[in-house]
Design an enzyme around this catalytic site. Sequence first.
Site, PDB file in Angstrom:
ATOM      1  CD  GLU A  33      15.165  13.573  -4.804  1.00 31.81           C
ATOM      2  OE1 GLU A  33      15.058  12.870  -5.807  1.00 31.81           O
ATOM      3  OE2 GLU A  33      16.179  13.593  -4.088  1.00 31.81           O
ATOM      4  CG  HIS A  59      11.037  10.646  -7.318  1.00 33.73           C
ATOM      5  ND1 HIS A  59      11.903  10.393  -8.353  1.00 33.73           N
ATOM      6  CD2 HIS A  59      11.728  11.392  -6.434  1.00 33.73           C
ATOM      7  CE1 HIS A  59      13.065  10.968  -8.107  1.00 33.73           C
ATOM      8  NE2 HIS A  59      12.988  11.561  -6.943  1.00 33.73           N
ATOM      9  CB  CYS A  90      11.026   9.906 -14.871  1.00 37.45           C
ATOM     10  SG  CYS A  90      10.368   8.773 -13.679  1.00 37.45           S
TER      11      CYS A  90
HETATM   12  O1  SUG Z   1      16.888   9.581  -9.105  1.00 35.09           O
HETATM   13  N1  SUG Z   1      17.874   7.169 -11.445  1.00 35.09           N
HETATM   14  C1  SUG Z   1      17.028   8.273 -11.077  1.00 35.09           C
HETATM   15  C2  SUG Z   1      15.646   8.050 -11.661  1.00 35.09           C
HETATM   16  C3  SUG Z   1      14.778   9.269 -11.507  1.00 35.09           C
HETATM   17  C4  SUG Z   1      13.393   9.032 -12.001  1.00 35.09           C
HETATM   18  N2  SUG Z   1      12.628  10.214 -11.875  1.00 35.09           N
HETATM   19  C5  SUG Z   1      11.360  10.303 -11.449  1.00 35.09           C
HETATM   20  N3  SUG Z   1      10.756   9.328 -10.827  1.00 35.09           N
HETATM   21  N4  SUG Z   1      10.752  11.422 -11.616  1.00 35.09           N
HETATM   22  C6  SUG Z   1      16.935   8.438  -9.572  1.00 35.09           C
HETATM   23  O2  SUG Z   1      16.911   7.405  -8.868  1.00 35.09           O
HETATM   24  C7  SUG Z   1      19.991   5.998 -11.716  1.00 35.09           C
HETATM   25  C8  SUG Z   1      21.345   6.339 -12.251  1.00 35.09           C
HETATM   26  C9  SUG Z   1      22.235   5.147 -12.387  1.00 35.09           C
HETATM   27  O3  SUG Z   1      21.988   4.124 -11.787  1.00 35.09           O
HETATM   28  O4  SUG Z   1      23.247   5.263 -13.105  1.00 35.09           O
HETATM   29  C10 SUG Z   1      19.217   7.219 -11.270  1.00 35.09           C
HETATM   30  O5  SUG Z   1      19.783   8.197 -10.834  1.00 35.09           O
END
Ligand code: SUG
Length: 447
Positions: free
Chosen positions: A174, A249, A370
């Site tokens: 990731e 994460h 993020c």
């Molecule tokens: O992978 N949310 C992402 C958020 C990522 C955040 N990134 C870091 N922490 N670096 C995930 O969970 C939600 C999409 C939706 O619900 O439509 C989503 O993919």
Amino acid sequence: MPTNEYNFDGLIGPTHNFAGLGVGNVASQSNKHATSNPREAALQGLRKMRLLYDMGIKQAIIPPHERPLMEALWAHDYRGSEKSILEKVSRDNYNLLLSISSASAMWSANAATISPSMDCHNHRLNFTPANLLSQSHRAMETKQTTIFLQTIFSELGCFTFHPALPDDGRLFDEGAANHMRLASSHADKGIEIFVYGRSIKEEAPQPSVYPARQSFEASDIIAKTHLLDAELTITVQQNPKAIDKGVFHNDVIAVSNENVLFYHELAFVDTKAFIEELKKKYKLVSDQPLHLIEIKSSDLSLDEVVASYIFNSQIVTYAKGEMAIVAPERCQEKKIKNILHDILQADNPIKKIYYVPLNESMRNGGGPACLRLRAVLTENESGFLHKGFLLDKKKFGLIESWINKRYRDHLHVDDLKDYELFKESRQALDELTQILNIGSVYAFQKT
Ligand code: SUG
């Protein structure tokens, strides 16, 4: 040699929506099917970039990916005109339509892992796009991310590109959201820290509510292919209790910058042992103080960590030895604000706090950290970056007008089947490539 950290922020795309696709991501789940505001989302992201730019930090942009991603439907045997395919997938498989429409590439901390040249034996910046295999809507990002990163870092004499790890059932990656670096300064050799949640090999404790995303095997291969010094690398397991509370994460519970590490005591399986190892290894690269800012559970519970996103703040260096915390707006709540203000008063390089409104991204579990991918570059290396992706005052103005003109101000998941939205998004992205002057970077521009 003068060295700078560049922040590459993912620009939030025209289909930003709340589909509830984020596994183990409390915010994404709880906002499922709410109406989003893509225009405000993109403007919020852009304003955060502008704040950093105005602080003197090198700020760059990664454009949104094409969504809905028609080509992803070909693998599912959809054929015909784009309009008819869109109608068919909306009738037959709405979940697939949600996946191909997600604007999730905005969270560029998940785009890749980047090791700066001073840490790598080949003295080049090494980077590996993330395969994001734990979720189908995110795994679709890898192809376009690879194109962007290869375009940005195209001078291969300075930069070494490693393809995303293959899907062999073990390698779940990731990107930088599970990667930290500690060094005296950006310019110096550092300790690279890889944080994983699962492994096939070890008898490691596993979360029971939500799946762990990053695998040890992926982190380990990246550390090796980036030619890092084993003595200066740490691979550490995330605490499964934290994952079960929604810390999907590492960047939701720990953040580093130069010689500062800000983290929660329950971030890792054995935080004490990790800190001991870090102190020992850090001494091999630096005689400068290491600032360890640990927050105890008695001061902040894991639920409060996830609700506030305090550790998803960015910590950035705006002048030699002076850093700022860029925190989500909701951290102004009294208890969290007090914690941040105590940090300001304490003996460490953090001198300023900024609160940024990012509620559209936050409602999908994406805070300030993020939204950005960091790359530490020497002055010589930065000369080889594709300039189109670097922001300046003029581009900020042009992008802002483009967002105001091209983005909708409300969007529901039911709107994702709208062929007009698909056409609008393509047209918008095509225009953005002209604003940035980056040529044809999308598949639809090449056919
Ligand atoms: O992978 N949310 C992402 C958020 C990522 C955040 N990134 C870091 N922490 N670096 C995930 O969970 C939600 C999409 C939706 O619900 O439509 C989503 O993919």
